[in-house]
Motif scaffolding. Structure first.
Motif, short mmCIF file in Angstrom:
data_model
loop_
_atom_site.label_atom_id
_atom_site.label_comp_id
_atom_site.label_asym_id
_atom_site.label_seq_id
_atom_site.Cartn_x
_atom_site.Cartn_y
_atom_site.Cartn_z
N ARG A 24 30.42 55.37 38.10
CA ARG A 24 30.40 54.16 38.93
C ARG A 24 31.77 53.98 39.59
O ARG A 24 32.78 54.36 39.03
N SER A 25 31.79 53.40 40.77
CA SER A 25 33.06 53.12 41.44
C SER A 25 33.80 52.03 40.68
O SER A 25 33.22 51.32 39.86
N TRP A 26 35.08 51.88 40.98
CA TRP A 26 35.86 50.83 40.32
C TRP A 26 35.24 49.47 40.61
O TRP A 26 35.19 48.62 39.74
N ARG A 27 34.80 49.27 41.84
CA ARG A 27 34.20 47.99 42.21
C ARG A 27 32.98 47.70 41.33
O ARG A 27 32.80 46.58 40.85
N GLU A 28 32.18 48.70 41.08
CA GLU A 28 30.98 48.52 40.25
C GLU A 28 31.35 48.29 38.78
O GLU A 28 30.55 47.75 38.03
N GLN A 29 32.55 48.67 38.39
CA GLN A 29 33.00 48.49 37.01
C GLN A 29 33.74 47.17 36.79
O GLN A 29 34.26 46.92 35.72
N GLY A 30 33.82 46.34 37.81
CA GLY A 30 34.52 45.07 37.66
C GLY A 30 33.87 44.22 36.58
O GLY A 30 32.65 44.06 36.57
N PRO A 31 34.66 43.65 35.67
CA PRO A 31 34.10 42.87 34.56
C PRO A 31 33.67 41.46 34.95
O PRO A 31 33.09 40.75 34.15
N SER A 32 33.99 41.07 36.19
CA SER A 32 33.63 39.74 36.68
C SER A 32 33.39 39.84 38.19
O SER A 32 33.75 40.84 38.82
N GLN A 33 32.82 38.79 38.74
CA GLN A 33 32.65 38.78 40.19
C GLN A 33 34.00 38.86 40.90
O GLN A 33 34.15 39.59 41.88
N TYR A 34 34.97 38.10 40.38
CA TYR A 34 36.31 38.12 40.97
C TYR A 34 36.95 39.50 40.85
O TYR A 34 37.65 39.95 41.74
N GLY A 35 36.68 40.19 39.75
CA GLY A 35 37.22 41.52 39.54
C GLY A 35 36.60 42.57 40.44
O GLY A 35 37.02 43.73 40.43
#
Length: 124
Positions: free
Chosen positions: A75-86
């Motif tokens: 997964r891309s880093w964006r898809e790995q964000g732990p929150s919406q803000y992340g």
């Protein structure tokens, strides 16, 4: 997916610690790895709200990682964000993951962050 990583904590003190660690995470990616030879760019606001200044080693790594598309089933880093803000910017991805890491919530960390933080800690 929660709006912020603070949502993973019920205790108000833990939520405040999470905010503190998020902001400290920004300090880490901005300052860790700077060298005396790094070029200073005058502060200015840019279209997307970023402020220029020193851009050190790890700031560049985060920017490159954020802009890189995923491959090999990852997964891309964006898809790995732990929150919406992340999932809004690479530096917020880092800070949200850093806060969870500092709060010992490894179960919520992005896989790529786990590798990145080991590299940062090992960089003297």
């Amino acid at each position: 997916l929660p709006l912020l990583t603070t949502s993973f904590f019920e205790d108000p003190l833990d939520r405040m610690r999470c905010i503190f660690f998020h902001e400290f995470g920004h300090h880490v990616h901005q300052i860790k790895g700077l060298r005396a030879s790094d070029e200073y760019k005058p502060l200015r606001s840019t279209f997307d709200g970023d402020i220029s200044g020193f851009t050190g080693k790890w700031e560049k790594v985060i920017k490159d990682g954020w802009n890189r598309s995923a491959g090999s089933g990852k997964r891309s880093w964006r898809e790995q964000g732990p929150s919406q803000y992340g999932r809004t910017k690479g530096v917020e991805w880092f800070a949200e993951n850093f806060a969870l890491w500092a709060m010992r919530r490894d179960d919520l960390l992005a896989d790529d962050f786990k590798t990145l933080i080991k590299d940062i800690l090992g960089d003297d």
